[in-house]
Design an enzyme around this catalytic site. Structure first.
Site, PDB file in Angstrom:
ATOM      1  N   ASP A   1       0.834  -1.208   0.000  1.00 24.43           N
ATOM      2  CA  ASP A   1       0.000   0.000   0.000  1.00 24.43           C
ATOM      3  C   ASP A   1       0.868   1.256   0.000  1.00 24.43           C
ATOM      4  O   ASP A   1       0.353   2.374  -0.061  1.00 24.43           O
ATOM      5  CB  ASP A   1      -1.015  -0.013   1.151  1.00 24.43           C
ATOM      6  CG  ASP A   1      -0.361  -0.081   2.526  1.00 24.43           C
ATOM      7  OD1 ASP A   1       0.880  -0.184   2.603  1.00 24.43           O
ATOM      8  OD2 ASP A   1      -1.110  -0.033   3.524  1.00 24.43           O
ATOM      9  N   SER A   2       2.212   1.084   0.002  1.00 26.50           N
ATOM     10  CA  SER A   2       3.116   2.204  -0.276  1.00 26.50           C
ATOM     11  C   SER A   2       2.871   2.724  -1.691  1.00 26.50           C
ATOM     12  O   SER A   2       3.377   3.792  -2.059  1.00 26.50           O
ATOM     13  CB  SER A   2       4.578   1.782  -0.108  1.00 26.50           C
ATOM     14  OG  SER A   2       4.833   0.584  -0.819  1.00 26.50           O
TER      15      SER A   2
ATOM     16  N   LYS B   1      -1.332  -9.411   2.910  1.00 36.91           N
ATOM     17  CA  LYS B   1      -0.618  -8.961   4.109  1.00 36.91           C
ATOM     18  C   LYS B   1      -1.500  -7.962   4.843  1.00 36.91           C
ATOM     19  O   LYS B   1      -2.173  -7.147   4.197  1.00 36.91           O
ATOM     20  CB  LYS B   1       0.720  -8.312   3.722  1.00 36.91           C
ATOM     21  CG  LYS B   1       1.458  -7.677   4.899  1.00 36.91           C
ATOM     22  CD  LYS B   1       2.907  -7.378   4.572  1.00 36.91           C
ATOM     23  CE  LYS B   1       3.171  -6.081   3.846  1.00 36.91           C
ATOM     24  NZ  LYS B   1       2.741  -4.866   4.576  1.00 36.91           N
TER      25      LYS B   1
ATOM     26  N   GLU C   1       8.881  -4.206  10.730  1.00 33.06           N
ATOM     27  CA  GLU C   1       9.313  -2.900  10.205  1.00 33.06           C
ATOM     28  C   GLU C   1       9.697  -1.957  11.349  1.00 33.06           C
ATOM     29  O   GLU C   1       8.968  -1.841  12.349  1.00 33.06           O
ATOM     30  CB  GLU C   1       8.188  -2.274   9.372  1.00 33.06           C
ATOM     31  CG  GLU C   1       8.555  -0.880   8.853  1.00 33.06           C
ATOM     32  CD  GLU C   1       7.611  -0.320   7.798  1.00 33.06           C
ATOM     33  OE1 GLU C   1       6.663  -1.028   7.397  1.00 33.06           O
ATOM     34  OE2 GLU C   1       7.843   0.833   7.373  1.00 33.06           O
TER      35      GLU C   1
HETATM   36  O1  KIV Z   1       3.569  -1.154   1.530  1.00 35.82           O
HETATM   37  C1  KIV Z   1       4.756  -1.440   1.685  1.00 35.82           C
HETATM   38  O2  KIV Z   1       5.635  -1.049   0.904  1.00 35.82           O
HETATM   39  C2  KIV Z   1       5.124  -2.290   2.812  1.00 35.82           C
HETATM   40  C3  KIV Z   1       6.586  -2.504   3.063  1.00 35.82           C
HETATM   41  C4  KIV Z   1       7.142  -1.298   3.708  1.00 35.82           C
HETATM   42  C5  KIV Z   1       6.829  -3.722   3.853  1.00 35.82           C
HETATM   43  O3  KIV Z   1       4.279  -2.743   3.521  1.00 35.82           O
END
Ligand code: KIV
Length: 274
Positions: A44-45, A112, A181
């Site tokens: 979700d980044s 996730k 994280e």
């Molecule tokens: O959304 C993302 O990029 C993540 C990573 C930072 C693990 O969850």
């Protein structure tokens, strides 16, 4: 790699470290897969690095579904895991399962989600729907408002113990792996040693069972100042600016397009007779 293979990838048992990188589109997924990564995370980044939002609270399930589809269109050999966006799993198990199904239908092989014991009900419901779950503990960006910013977590012994309890809870529920994280290296090592499922660290030190970074950070495409834990392997931002500037120069000078970059017309019968 399937979730059974990932689940058994503990470095303590001799497995090589898991390599995970984020992916958001067909080209990124293709090139990362060609590099031989084990797992592509449609994170979700997406909100920050692709869509330009200030936090991950602004990415929707529709956004995630579209980008999971784009990553899956690369037909990667790597496992594709997708983030359940906020607040799809904060509104009860039924909503969580519906969101997880949408991501699987779009091409994800697992999902996730952030949080530990307090997400037990939704983790169980998603697993009951036969969808594998990866956990995410420590600095959980979807909790940015509750945390009061992005801060390293589990620094005190009490907070580290709570994180360890959450990690055990996720393992007992049936999660196949766990992202850690923004925690001290000692906590990354302690949680990794305590669990049978692999940990994948980002800012969690060198002792986790794998490492994950954001694609744009690795390649120098992020607009934000990179976090301490980022290692940049290329400066594609500078390469892109230079390439586009040279294209602009060529257009303005008239040297683009050249004859070999232009089409000729078909000869007409009258002209060919001449
Ligand atoms: O959304 C993302 O990029 C993540 C990573 C930072 C693990 O969850």
């Amino acid at each position: 790699m399937n979730t059974q293979e990932i689940r058994s990838s503990k470095r303590a048992s001799g497995a090589r470290p898991l390599v995970m990188i984020t992916a958001y589109d067909v080209a990124g997924a293709h090139f990362a897969d060609q590099a031989g990564v084990d797992i592509l995370l449609v994170g979700d980044s997406l909100a920050n690095v692709v869509l330009g939002h200030r936090d991950t609270l602004h990415v929707t399930l529709d956004d995630m579904v579209r980008h999971v589809g784009a990553v899956s269109a690369a037909s990667p050999k790597a496992h594709v895991v997708a983030d359940l966006p906020w607040p799809t799993y904060h509104e009860g198990p039924d909503a969580a399962v519906r969101a997880a199904v949408a991501l699987v239908r779009a091409g994800a092989q697992s999902v996730k989600l952030e949080g530990g014991a307090k997400r037990a009900e939704v983790v169980s419901a998603i697993l009951d729907a036969e969808i594998p779950v990866m956990g995410h503990l420590g600095l959980t960006p979807q909790s940015v408002l509750a945390m009061g910013g992005y801060r390293v977590q589990a620094r005190s012994p009490e907070a580290a113990q709570l994180l360890l309890d959450d990690a055990h809870a996720l393992q007992e529920l049936g999660a196949y792996s766990l992202v850690l994280e923004g925690v001290p290296s000692s906590v990354g090592a302690q949680v990794t040693a305590a669990l049978e499922i692999p940990t994948i660290g980002i800012g969690a030190g060198p002792d986790t069972d794998g490492q994950v970074l954001v694609f744009h950070d690795v390649l120098g495409l992020s607009l934000a100042t990179p976090a301490k834990f980022v290692r940049r392997y290329a400066d594609l931002g500078a390469i892109m600016t230079d390439a586009v500037a040279r294209f602009a120069d060529d257009v303005r000078s008239g040297s683009f397009p050249a004859p070999e970059e232009s089409y000729g017309a078909l000869s007409t019968p009258s002209s060919s007779a001449q």
